[in-house]
Scaffold this active site. Structure first.
Site, PDB file in Angstrom:
ATOM      1  N   CYS A  93       0.799  -1.223   0.000  1.00 24.64           N
ATOM      2  CA  CYS A  93       0.000   0.000   0.000  1.00 24.64           C
ATOM      3  C   CYS A  93       0.833   1.274   0.000  1.00 24.64           C
ATOM      4  CB  CYS A  93      -0.948   0.017   1.200  1.00 24.64           C
ATOM      5  SG  CYS A  93      -2.128  -1.337   1.195  1.00 24.64           S
ATOM      6  N   HIS A 367      -9.228   3.206  -2.024  1.00 22.84           N
ATOM      7  CA  HIS A 367      -7.792   2.961  -1.870  1.00 22.84           C
ATOM      8  C   HIS A 367      -7.281   2.155  -3.067  1.00 22.84           C
ATOM      9  CE1 HIS A 367      -3.982   1.817  -0.304  1.00 22.84           C
ATOM     10  NE2 HIS A 367      -4.354   0.872   0.555  1.00 22.84           N
ATOM     11  N   CYS A 397       0.064   2.712   6.284  1.00 26.50           N
ATOM     12  CA  CYS A 397       0.445   1.395   6.771  1.00 26.50           C
ATOM     13  C   CYS A 397       0.671   0.492   5.557  1.00 26.50           C
ATOM     14  CB  CYS A 397      -0.632   0.818   7.678  1.00 26.50           C
ATOM     15  SG  CYS A 397      -2.261   0.622   6.900  1.00 26.50           S
TER      16      CYS A 397
END
Length: 411
Positions: A93, A367, A397
């Site tokens: 991510c 996302h 994160c």
């Protein structure tokens, strides 16, 4: 940083719902999505593509249409000169922000004058997990020592340890939806957004598609926990469930409370973003007008089972490098992978929540894994200019127990 890395400008696509055949961007090949993003950035800044020293893009699922070094193929699709090079990277991510940071390192070091970082993820066409490797690459030897669990279970473990209630998580989720709706109504994203077109030249999406402005507290409260069935799956070498494996390192926790739902977790979407970065020499050579500069960049590893707790310590690492404290930051962009991640970071750093994700976050907007970090950085630059504020910190994160953070300052 010994030499400046200037953020010249940033663009992004709207985020499209990541459902095959249903999201507005699901008909666009990810190479073409990224190519349009590069073209939009070049048009906005006005640089000559032949002067770009390198293009670095984050992509998490690097298979199928997102395989074969999508960055270079997107450059070809954008009809940029053959001499422009491209590389694709994966830090889960954090990939989009890592690509920007690598580009910043290139220009700050003097190795490059003009570089582009960013990312793309078409989750409707290449769903999460398409590479088949999971988090640990299916390494049975590694699993004998460390059995990493799905991120939703890690998020629920964080909420359990921190004592976050379902109501607290839903309250943050509602806030995200409401603030995203306000930002869209007021055109706060318009400076960086461009309309994505299909092969016929028709604009298929101009606004973020994922937010639900009609979200209510009652609606969120009615959603079922998303990770219960997964938590109960017997996957360990001795038939342990994911929950039991997760709790091996946390004997103080009797049971994981499953409080994350589809409503208080990040949305699955398609999207791409690109950021132009230049050295001081590059700014002068090409007549560029930078909007911000990068003060510090950092990555950090953390415990790999709980996995999602690194934003706080990596932010402290970046702040120390910049000679700053958390209270010195005017705006925070903390990726809303799950509501508990943001709440835990705010709690650990003692941040004023009113400085955090002021225009909503991934719970509302979505996302797009490889692109999110670059999107957040562009959003931060726009918001600093809109409000006349000075500094922002972007952090995410990362799967496997990592975090990434970047501190920027408006010019």
């Amino acid at each position: 940083m010994n030499a400046p890395a200037y953020i010249v400008d940033a663009v992004r696509t709207p985020r499209g719902r990541g459902k095959a055949g249903k999201g507005a961007l699901s008909g666009i090949h990810p190479q073409e999505l990224l190519a349009q993003t590069l073209q939009a950035l070049q048009k906005k800044v006005g640089f000559d593509p032949k002067n770009v020293d390198d293009v670095m893009m984050g992509v998490v699922s690097q298979v199928q249409e997102q395989g074969a070094n999508i960055t270079k193929n997107a450059l070809l699709a954008a009809q940029w000169p053959d001499q422009v090079s491209g590389v694709t990277l994966n830090r889960f991510c954090g990939s989009g922000l890592q690509a920007v940071n690598f580009a910043a390192m290139g220009v700050a070091s003097g190795a490059m004058d003009l570089a582009i970082g960013g990312g793309v993820e078409s989750m409707s066409r290449v769903p999460i997990g398409s590479d088949g490797g999971g988090i640990d690459g299916n390494n049975e030897e590694l699993r004998k020592r460390i059995f990493q669990v799905p991120q939703g279970i890690s998020a629920d473990l964080i909420a359990t340890i921190e004592g976050f209630s379902r109501e607290e998580l839903d309250t943050w989720a509602l806030r995200s939806q409401q603030r995203a709706a306000t930002a869209m109504e007021q055109g706060r994203f318009s400076k960086s957004l461009f309309g994505v077109k299909d092969a016929t030249g028709k604009v298929v999406l101009e606004r973020d598609e994922n937010p639900r402005a009609d979200t209510t507290a009652e609606g969120l409260a009615g959603l079922k926990p998303a990770f219960v069935a997964m938590a109960e799956a017997q996957v360990g070498p001795n038939g342990e469930t994911f929950d039991q494996l997760a709790l091996k390192g946390y004997p103080q926790v009797k049971a994981i409370q499953h409080v994350h739902t589809a409503g208080n977790s990040s949305g699955i979407v398609d999207g791409a973003a690109a950021v132009a970065l230049a050295s001081e020499a590059g700014v002068k050579k090409y007549g560029l007008k930078p909007r911000a500069k990068i003060r510090a960049m950092a990555t950090l590893g953390d415990e790999p089972v709980i996995m999602l707790t690194a934003p706080a310590p990596v932010s402290l690492k970046a702040l120390k490098m910049a000679g700053m404290k958390a209270s010195d930051i005017d705006l925070w962009e903390i990726n809303e992978a799950f509501a508990a991640v943001v709440l835990q970071t705010v709690k650990k750093l003692g941040i004023d929540p009113e400085r955090v994700n002021v225009n909503g976050g991934a719970i509302a907007l979505g996302h797009p894994l490889g692109a999110t970090g670059a999107m957040l950085l562009g959003t931060a630059v726009d918001e600093l200019e809109r409000t006349g504020k000075s500094t922002a910190l972007v952090t995410l994160c990362i799967g496997g127990g990592q975090g990434i953070a970047t501190v920027i300052e408006r010019i």
